[in-house]
Write a protein that holds these residues in place. Structure first.
Motif, PDB file in Angstrom:
ATOM      1  N   VAL A 168      43.349  32.963  38.605  1.00  0.00           N
ATOM      2  CA  VAL A 168      43.045  33.178  37.194  1.00  0.00           C
ATOM      3  C   VAL A 168      42.129  32.406  36.347  1.00  0.00           C
ATOM      4  CG1 VAL A 168      44.786  33.212  35.057  1.00  0.00           C
ATOM      5  CG2 VAL A 168      45.100  34.047  37.015  1.00  0.00           C
ATOM      6  N   GLY A 169      41.227  32.709  36.117  1.00  0.00           N
ATOM      7  CA  GLY A 169      40.182  31.203  35.344  1.00  0.00           C
ATOM      8  C   GLY A 169      39.219  32.588  34.789  1.00  0.00           C
ATOM      9  N   PRO A 170      37.926  31.529  34.232  1.00  0.00           N
ATOM     10  CA  PRO A 170      36.878  32.395  33.310  1.00  0.00           C
ATOM     11  C   PRO A 170      36.563  33.411  34.651  1.00  0.00           C
ATOM     12  CG  PRO A 170      36.611  29.809  33.243  1.00  0.00           C
ATOM     13  CD  PRO A 170      37.974  29.940  34.304  1.00  0.00           C
ATOM     14  N   GLU A 171      35.888  34.404  33.656  1.00  0.00           N
ATOM     15  CA  GLU A 171      35.425  35.658  34.159  1.00  0.00           C
ATOM     16  C   GLU A 171      34.459  35.260  35.161  1.00  0.00           C
ATOM     17  OE1 GLU A 171      34.992  38.457  31.888  1.00  0.00           O
ATOM     18  OE2 GLU A 171      33.556  39.949  32.921  1.00  0.00           O
ATOM     19  N   ALA A 172      33.202  34.319  34.234  1.00  0.00           N
ATOM     20  CA  ALA A 172      32.370  33.989  35.126  1.00  0.00           C
ATOM     21  C   ALA A 172      32.967  33.471  36.848  1.00  0.00           C
ATOM     22  CB  ALA A 172      31.505  33.253  34.120  1.00  0.00           C
ATOM     23  N   GLU A 173      33.728  32.771  36.518  1.00  0.00           N
ATOM     24  CA  GLU A 173      33.993  31.864  37.714  1.00  0.00           C
ATOM     25  C   GLU A 173      34.552  33.165  39.063  1.00  0.00           C
ATOM     26  OE1 GLU A 173      36.355  28.908  37.923  1.00  0.00           O
ATOM     27  OE2 GLU A 173      35.202  27.360  36.188  1.00  0.00           O
ATOM     28  N   LEU A 174      35.792  34.176  38.639  1.00  0.00           N
ATOM     29  CA  LEU A 174      36.138  34.686  39.431  1.00  0.00           C
ATOM     30  C   LEU A 174      35.253  36.243  39.867  1.00  0.00           C
ATOM     31  CD1 LEU A 174      38.822  32.921  38.688  1.00  0.00           C
ATOM     32  CD2 LEU A 174      39.150  35.875  38.109  1.00  0.00           C
ATOM     33  N   ARG A 175      34.651  36.111  38.984  1.00  0.00           N
ATOM     34  CA  ARG A 175      32.882  37.228  39.474  1.00  0.00           C
ATOM     35  C   ARG A 175      32.327  37.009  40.574  1.00  0.00           C
ATOM     36  NH1 ARG A 175      32.846  41.811  37.035  1.00  0.00           N
ATOM     37  NH2 ARG A 175      33.501  42.101  34.944  1.00  0.00           N
ATOM     38  N   ALA A 176      31.985  35.419  40.418  1.00  0.00           N
ATOM     39  CA  ALA A 176      31.432  34.350  41.793  1.00  0.00           C
ATOM     40  C   ALA A 176      31.771  34.442  42.988  1.00  0.00           C
ATOM     41  CB  ALA A 176      30.648  33.112  40.598  1.00  0.00           C
ATOM     42  N   ALA A 177      33.403  34.502  43.010  1.00  0.00           N
ATOM     43  CA  ALA A 177      33.771  34.389  44.313  1.00  0.00           C
ATOM     44  C   ALA A 177      35.117  35.939  44.662  1.00  0.00           C
ATOM     45  CB  ALA A 177      35.062  33.490  43.406  1.00  0.00           C
ATOM     46  N   PHE A 178      34.807  37.062  43.405  1.00  0.00           N
ATOM     47  CA  PHE A 178      35.736  38.266  44.361  1.00  0.00           C
ATOM     48  C   PHE A 178      34.618  39.765  43.971  1.00  0.00           C
ATOM     49  CE2 PHE A 178      38.722  35.234  43.118  1.00  0.00           C
ATOM     50  CZ  PHE A 178      39.540  34.647  43.512  1.00  0.00           C
ATOM     51  N   GLU A 179      35.554  40.049  44.676  1.00  0.00           N
ATOM     52  CA  GLU A 179      34.389  41.516  45.152  1.00  0.00           C
ATOM     53  C   GLU A 179      34.799  42.867  44.328  1.00  0.00           C
ATOM     54  OE1 GLU A 179      31.283  42.512  46.641  1.00  0.00           O
ATOM     55  OE2 GLU A 179      31.452  44.498  45.037  1.00  0.00           O
ATOM     56  N   PRO A 180      35.729  42.939  43.400  1.00  0.00           N
ATOM     57  CA  PRO A 180      36.933  43.959  43.355  1.00  0.00           C
ATOM     58  C   PRO A 180      36.474  45.620  43.593  1.00  0.00           C
ATOM     59  CG  PRO A 180      35.844  43.418  40.950  1.00  0.00           C
ATOM     60  CD  PRO A 180      34.894  42.425  42.052  1.00  0.00           C
ATOM     61  N   ALA A 181      37.404  45.830  43.664  1.00  0.00           N
ATOM     62  CA  ALA A 181      37.205  47.263  44.135  1.00  0.00           C
ATOM     63  C   ALA A 181      37.145  48.143  43.146  1.00  0.00           C
ATOM     64  CB  ALA A 181      38.487  47.924  45.301  1.00  0.00           C
ATOM     65  N   ALA A 182      37.846  47.736  42.059  1.00  0.00           N
ATOM     66  CA  ALA A 182      37.868  48.905  40.349  1.00  0.00           C
ATOM     67  C   ALA A 182      38.464  47.024  39.668  1.00  0.00           C
ATOM     68  CB  ALA A 182      39.431  48.934  40.410  1.00  0.00           C
ATOM     69  N   THR A 183      37.791  47.998  38.614  1.00  0.00           N
ATOM     70  CA  THR A 183      37.856  47.148  37.210  1.00  0.00           C
ATOM     71  C   THR A 183      38.157  47.207  36.394  1.00  0.00           C
ATOM     72  OG1 THR A 183      35.731  45.617  38.435  1.00  0.00           O
ATOM     73  CG2 THR A 183      36.472  45.329  35.701  1.00  0.00           C
ATOM     74  N   LEU A 184      39.560  46.847  35.315  1.00  0.00           N
ATOM     75  CA  LEU A 184      39.939  46.692  34.141  1.00  0.00           C
ATOM     76  C   LEU A 184      39.689  45.934  32.815  1.00  0.00           C
ATOM     77  CD1 LEU A 184      42.090  48.618  32.547  1.00  0.00           C
ATOM     78  CD2 LEU A 184      43.648  46.270  32.954  1.00  0.00           C
ATOM     79  N   ASP A 185      39.602  46.882  32.291  1.00  0.00           N
ATOM     80  CA  ASP A 185      37.870  46.371  31.244  1.00  0.00           C
ATOM     81  C   ASP A 185      38.599  46.110  29.412  1.00  0.00           C
ATOM     82  OD1 ASP A 185      35.941  45.253  28.740  1.00  0.00           O
ATOM     83  OD2 ASP A 185      35.095  47.422  29.567  1.00  0.00           O
ATOM     84  N   ALA A 186      38.793  44.871  29.290  1.00  0.00           N
ATOM     85  CA  ALA A 186      39.788  44.437  28.023  1.00  0.00           C
ATOM     86  C   ALA A 186      39.472  44.593  26.828  1.00  0.00           C
ATOM     87  CB  ALA A 186      40.615  43.554  28.738  1.00  0.00           C
ATOM     88  N   VAL A 208      42.801  30.031  28.004  1.00  0.00           N
ATOM     89  CA  VAL A 208      41.567  30.192  28.873  1.00  0.00           C
ATOM     90  C   VAL A 208      40.524  30.841  28.086  1.00  0.00           C
ATOM     91  CG1 VAL A 208      40.303  30.526  31.258  1.00  0.00           C
ATOM     92  CG2 VAL A 208      42.979  29.614  31.177  1.00  0.00           C
ATOM     93  N   PRO A 209      39.641  30.583  27.326  1.00  0.00           N
ATOM     94  CA  PRO A 209      38.322  31.567  26.793  1.00  0.00           C
ATOM     95  C   PRO A 209      37.718  32.383  27.816  1.00  0.00           C
ATOM     96  CG  PRO A 209      38.204  29.357  26.554  1.00  0.00           C
ATOM     97  CD  PRO A 209      39.028  29.218  27.337  1.00  0.00           C
ATOM     98  N   ARG A 210      37.380  33.825  27.825  1.00  0.00           N
ATOM     99  CA  ARG A 210      37.062  34.876  28.476  1.00  0.00           C
ATOM    100  C   ARG A 210      37.137  34.676  29.808  1.00  0.00           C
ATOM    101  NH1 ARG A 210      32.754  38.073  26.851  1.00  0.00           N
ATOM    102  NH2 ARG A 210      32.112  38.248  29.473  1.00  0.00           N
ATOM    103  N   GLY A 211      39.057  34.759  29.452  1.00  0.00           N
ATOM    104  CA  GLY A 211      39.714  34.262  31.226  1.00  0.00           C
ATOM    105  C   GLY A 211      39.924  36.202  31.656  1.00  0.00           C
ATOM    106  N   ALA A 212      39.920  36.332  32.808  1.00  0.00           N
ATOM    107  CA  ALA A 212      40.141  37.159  34.084  1.00  0.00           C
ATOM    108  C   ALA A 212      41.358  36.643  34.460  1.00  0.00           C
ATOM    109  CB  ALA A 212      38.449  37.806  34.287  1.00  0.00           C
TER     110      ALA A 212
END
Ligand code: NIG
Ligand code: FE
Length: 428
Positions: A55-73, A40-44
Motif C-alpha cells: 500500500v503506498g503512493p501510486e507512483a511508488e507502486l507503479r515503479a515496483a509492480f507489474e499488474p496483470a489488471a488495474t482497477l481505476d478508482a 495517502v494522497p494518490r494512494g494505491a
C-alpha cells in the motif's frame, strides 16, 4: 525507467485514487489512538491472489509492480471494506406498522409486550421455508455488498425453537457459500421468550443450554452466542448460565447489554470476557470501567435510539476517554433499525457521538474486525492482510461523514477479486 523484468508481477493494482485512508494494526484502537489513521494522497493498493502485497503512493507502486489488471478508482477514495459487527438479517416480513406506531408515541417495549416486536418476526420466520429465507437473505447480502460491507456479523434469533434456529443458521451458512460477503454467524436463541414458553422462562433457558447450544456447536453453525439481556427478557443470572455453557462449548460471546435499561450487562460481559458488549445506551460508569479493564470492544449502533425514539444514547465520548476502542454497526433488523448501510451510520457517529471522521472509519473497519476476532486478517489496508477494499466516489475520506443519503460505493474488492463495479457515467 525500470525494465519490465525488474518489476514484481501482481494480479491487481487499484490505482487512480485521489486518496487512500485506513487505520493500521491488528489490534483494536482505543482512546487517543482511535483517531490516528494513515492517509495517502494518490494512494494505491497492490494485490496478489487474495492478499495485499503493498500500500503506498501510486507512483511508488507503479515503479515496483507489474499488474496483470488495474482497477481505476477515477479520482475516488480507497478505504478498507466495511465490517458490520452487529446485524440481524435472517428475518421474514417487515414491521413498518410498528415504526409508525412509535412515531405516534407507542414505545418499543409496549409493542413487544403486546406480542409484536421480535415475536412478530418469530411468527413470520417459523412460517417461512428455508428456501424462501435463503432467497430473501441473498437479496439483502447483495445490498450489503453494494454499500461496501465485506464482512457481516449475522445473528439468528427469530426462530426460537431448535428447528427454526437451526434453519436460520443453516441458511446463513448456505448464503456464506453463495456470495462474496463473509458471514460471521451468531446464535441469538436468547432474543425473546417464545410464546410456548411464556411464564416458563427457566425451561426455555434449559432448552437453550441443554439442546440448542450443543447441537449448534456440534454442527459448527455459530462462532458466537449472544443474548438480549433486559428485565423483560433474560436477566443476568439467565445470561450467565447460557454464556458459561456457550463458552464450555467453544463459542465466543457477544451481548445486547444495557440497551433499554441499566441492568449491568456491561459488567457481566467484562466478567465473562465477551468479544463485545453491544448497544450500551444505559451503561453505568462502573460498566465502562469494567469494559476498559477487560479490553472489550463496545459495538455502538447510533441509529437505534433514533429509530426507537429513545432519548438516551451511548456515552461514546466517555467510553473513548476511558480508553475503549468502539466499533460502529448498523444493527440491521426489521424492528429497531431497518438500515443496511454502515457507511450511512458514520455521519451519525460524528453527529450524535461527536466522533471524528478518522475515529468513525477505525470503528467501522479495524475495531469491528477485532471484535469478530479477525483483526489480523481484515479491517485495514496493509501488506499481508486480505484484500477487501472499497472504492468510494468521494474526493477524500472526510466526505464519509459529510455526505448523507447517496451510496458512494463505486467498486468493491473481496479477497483480491473485483466483485462489484458500478459505471459512474450511468449515475451522472
Ligand atoms: O438489537 N434488542 C434486541 N434486538 C434487536 C431488535 C430486534 C427486533 O426488534 O426485531 C436490537 O435492537
Ligand atoms: Fe441487535
Amino acid at each position: 525507467m525500470a525494465s519490465p523484468s525488474r518489476l514484481v508481477p501482481i494480479d491487481l493494482l487499484v490505482a487512480g485514487a485521489a486518496e487512500l485512508a485506513t487505520p493500521e494494526g491488528r489490534a483494536a484502537r482505543g482512546g487517543a489512538e482511535l483517531g490516528k489513521i494513515k492517509v495517502v494522497p494518490r494512494g494505491a493498493v497492490a494485490i496478489r491472489a487474495e492478499r495485499i502485497v503493498a500500500v503506498g503512493p501510486e507512483a511508488e507502486l507503479r515503479a515496483a509492480f507489474e499488474p496483470a489488471a488495474t482497477l481505476d478508482a477515477r479520482g475516488g477514495t480507497l478505504v478498507p471494506g466495511f465490517v458490520d459487527a452487529h446485524t440481524h438479517p435472517v428475518f421474514a416480513g417487515t414491521r413498518e406498522e410498528e415504526f409508525e406506531q412509535r412515531t405516534q408515541g407507542r414505545t418499543y417495549l409496549e409493542i413487544a409486550q403486546a406480542g409484536g416486536g421480535i415475536l412478530a418476526s418469530v411468527r413470520a420466520v417459523r412460517a417461512t421455508s428455508a428456501e424462501q429465507l435463503l432467497v430473501t437473505l441473498l437479496v439483502r447480502l447483495g445490498r450489503f455488498l453494494e454499500v461496501g460491507t465485506t464482512t457481516l456479523e449475522a445473528k439468528s434469533g427469530y426462530g426460537l425453537s431448535l428447528a427454526d434456529e437451526l434453519k436460520s443458521l443453516e441458511v446463513l451458512a448456505e448464503a456464506g457459500r453463495r456470495q462474496p460477503v463473509e458471514i460471521v454467524p451468531t446464535f441469538l436463541g436468547a432474543h425473546e421468550i417464545p410464546p410456548e414458553f411464556r411464564g416458563r422462562k427457566a425451561d426455555y433457558v434449559a432448552l437453550l443450554c441443554d439442546e440448542m447450544l450443543p447441537r449448534i456447536a456440534e454442527q459448527h453453525l455459530a462462532e458466537y452466542c449472544d443474548a438480549f439481556a433486559e428485565a423483560h427478557t433474560f436477566d443476568l443470572a439467565d445470561t450467565r448460565r447460557l454464556f458459561e455453557r456457550a463458552r464450555e462449548l467453544g463459542l465466543g460471546l457477544r451481548l445486547h447489554a444495557d440497551q433499554l435499561s441499566a441492568l449491568g450487562g456491561a459488567e457481566l460481559a467484562a466478567e465473562l470476557s465477551a468479544a463485545s458488549a453491544d448497544h450500551l445506551e444505559h451503561v453505568s460508569a462502573s460498566g465502562i470501567a469494567a469494559l476498559a479493564r477487560a479490553g472489550i470492544v463496545p459495538v455502538l449502533c447510533p441509529l437505534v435510539p433514533l429509530y426507537l425514539r429513545q432519548e438516551r444514547e451511548a456515552p461514546a465520548r466517555r467510553m473513548i476517554e476511558a480508553g475503549l476502542a468502539p466499533a460502529l454497526a448498523t444493527d440491521f433488523n426489521p424492528g429497531s433499525c431497518y438500515l443496511q448501510s454502515l457507511r450511512e451510520v458514520l455521519p451519525w457517529g460524528a453527529l450524535r457521538y461527536r466522533m471524528s471522521v478518522a475515529e468513525c472509519l477505525t470503528a467501522a473497519t479495524l475495531n469491528a474486525a477485532c471484535s469478530l476476532g479477525r483483526g489480523h486478517e481484515i479491517g485495514s489496508l496493509e501488506a499481508e492482510k486480505r484484500a477487501d477494499l472499497v472504492v468510494l466516489d468521494l474526493p477524500n475520506h472526510r466526505h464519509l461523514c459529510y455526505e448523507l443519503g447517496r451510496n458512494p460505493v463505486r467498486a468493491v474488492v473481496v479477497r483480491g477479486r473485483v466483485v462489484l463495479e458500478r459505471d459512474p457515467l450511468a449515475r451522472r
